[in-house]
Motif scaffolding. Sequence first.
Motif, short mmCIF file in Angstrom:
data_model
loop_
_atom_site.label_atom_id
_atom_site.label_comp_id
_atom_site.label_asym_id
_atom_site.label_seq_id
_atom_site.Cartn_x
_atom_site.Cartn_y
_atom_site.Cartn_z
N THR A 1 10.15 -1.54 -32.64
CA THR A 1 10.57 -2.75 -31.92
C THR A 1 12.05 -2.67 -31.52
OG1 THR A 1 11.03 -3.78 -34.04
CG2 THR A 1 8.95 -4.38 -32.99
N ARG B 1 6.57 -3.72 -25.07
CA ARG B 1 5.89 -4.08 -26.34
C ARG B 1 5.37 -5.51 -26.24
NH1 ARG B 1 3.84 -2.91 -30.01
NH2 ARG B 1 5.02 -3.12 -31.94
N GLY C 1 2.33 -5.66 -24.32
CA GLY C 1 1.23 -4.83 -24.83
C GLY C 1 0.97 -3.60 -23.96
N ILE D 1 2.95 -0.75 -24.00
CA ILE D 1 3.12 0.44 -24.84
C ILE D 1 2.84 0.07 -26.30
CG2 ILE D 1 4.69 1.84 -23.43
CD1 ILE D 1 6.98 0.75 -25.23
N SER D 2 2.32 1.07 -27.02
CA SER D 2 1.96 0.84 -28.42
C SER D 2 3.19 0.96 -29.30
CB SER D 2 0.93 1.88 -28.86
OG SER D 2 1.56 3.14 -28.83
N ALA D 3 3.04 0.52 -30.55
CA ALA D 3 4.14 0.67 -31.52
C ALA D 3 4.47 2.15 -31.68
CB ALA D 3 3.75 0.05 -32.85
N GLU D 4 3.44 3.00 -31.67
CA GLU D 4 3.68 4.44 -31.86
C GLU D 4 4.54 5.02 -30.73
OE1 GLU D 4 3.22 6.28 -34.55
OE2 GLU D 4 2.59 4.31 -35.31
N GLU D 5 4.19 4.63 -29.50
CA GLU D 5 4.97 5.13 -28.35
C GLU D 5 6.41 4.64 -28.44
OE1 GLU D 5 2.40 5.21 -24.38
OE2 GLU D 5 1.80 3.58 -25.70
N LYS E 1 8.03 3.77 -31.15
CA LYS E 1 8.73 4.45 -32.26
C LYS E 1 9.25 5.81 -31.80
CE LYS E 1 5.91 2.55 -35.93
NZ LYS E 1 4.84 2.77 -36.88
#
Length: 609
Positions: A277, A421, A424, A426-430, A432
């Motif tokens: 985030t 983010r 929604g 991009i994912s949290a993984e992307e 990070k």
Amino acid sequence: MCGIVGYIGDGQAVPILLESLKMLEYRGYDSAGISVFNGSLETYKIAGRIKNLEAIIPENMQGNIGIGHTRWATHGKPETRNSHPHLSSNISVVHNGIIENYMELKERLIDLGYEFKSETDTEVIAHLLHFNMNCSGKKCLLDSLAETIKELDGSYAIAALCADEPDIIAFARKNSPLVIGIGNGSNYAASDVTAFLKHTKEVIYINNNEIGFLKPDSIEIFDLDGNSVSRDTETIEWDLEAAEKAGYEHFMLKEIHEQPTSIQNTFAGKLSELEGTVTLDELYLTPEQIKHLRRATIIACGTSWNAGILGKYLFEKLTGIHTDIETASEFRYGNPVLCGEELTIAITQSGETADTLAAVRSSKSYGCRNIAITNVVGSTITRESDSVVYTRAGPEIGVAATKTFTAQLITLYMLAIHLGRARGVISAEEAKNLIVNIKRLPGQIQKILNRKEEIRECAEQFADMKDYFFIGRYLNFPIALEGALKLKEISYIHAEGYAAGELKHGPLALLTEETPVVAIATMGHTYDKILSNIKEVKARNSTVIAVANEDDTEIEKYVDVVLRIPPSHEMTSPVLSSVVLQLLAYYTALAKDCSIDKPRNLAKSVTVE
Ligand code: F6R
């Protein structure tokens, strides 16, 4: 970036502090203040330059110990109440740096009954220091400062005075510079040696996580476990003029070298790689508003416009918001089609560019919400925008923008990740993965700086050329534009930046053996395409200088010179390439003996349309 000073000795503190602050004014000049002990603590502070401060200090103000500050605002507007020193009862504190957890500390201190007079992060240091001195029996200033810094996240160089211990100045340092000057019967503390160079050239550089105190004839330094640290003194060889630039020949070179720190300041306290985030509290957009955004328009001029092109690519990839990029000077005259649901993003390091301000005013007449990205707290754009994200790069003196450009890029990454983010996309993984790569940039820039001699050799080799081309694709296209802009403005060589695929639609006609072409050929999904463009250029006998990854062993088969960057994520490598091109422009201008910090016909802040 701010400037702090401290003086203790047998001389009068006021003139020494004022003189030192003037030497540090390059670090910030929106407000200034001093505290001097003369039976009690006397504090004077005011918005504006040091001359304003001089005007309010009583003539013949006495005292042999004092601290001072010249401010470049990060938290809170450049107003008198936000100026340093900050006081808590009998304690006075000056600080350079950013306290990332200040909100949390402030809430705790308010619960304990402390009253805050400013919007700054620094005021928490003063109150926390007071609390630690008095919470369980009486502690000395140094022990209390040791307790205090344990609770601070972020960066700081601190100097503190306490009326109960008027024979010492306590100091501490983490990630903001602090140097001690050793005089004869007097000692000095400052952000930079320039502050006291007139009085002494014997110095001790305080390291990170060190704390200590000055007396008129002694200096004690300790580590965080309370162990005494002994340090040899160093002798400064510079003269005063060179020292203003911290030993660099030009402000531009100094500012290029500041980038590992300046971009760290840009993202400090905002990125969480654990959660993927970005925290942008300063963005006044509700999650609902973010979800419903349909279109964004980026407005800027010059270097900031080049940053905006990268912003467009990032926004479209990471947020799914259709994004246009407009030159501010053209925007108003082109009948823009805008509606109230849309976002405009104005990028301006100075916050004062007349064309950008006019374009923002025009967009607001359509009802658009505006986010300003700027480096200058309290500048006009900040008063006319709905949200402001500060780039926090510190003052930039060289006319050619360098560290403010990379800080703008970092801010655009953060904004795009934050919105992406929230929507929604991009994912949290992307997120990070991107955050990890952003956090690697300071170290990677340092590696480029360590090898600057290679870039200098290249620059000198081609300094007599009359024309240069810069090419790049996708995220590297704006970096090619910026490379060309930097070269032309400071070396006066004609330079053009192009999207590499566009060369064959006209500009190839200009290529000869006398036209070096800089190709940004870093790893990514357009790498093969730029290799083809490089071959097109080589077929016209032009020299190709490639900016490429360190581990690319293919590129040297096709080009004449390779300038390397550390391997990096495709999305973040443009920041690294831009540092290489800044150095290329700088060393070319140096070889041509140009007026680097003040190029002809240009100004730092363009306040006319
Ligand atoms: C070039 C440069 C200018 C500025 C432009 C906009 O090095 O600095 O092109 O980028 O004048 O200025 P700001 O960002 O202050 O709006």
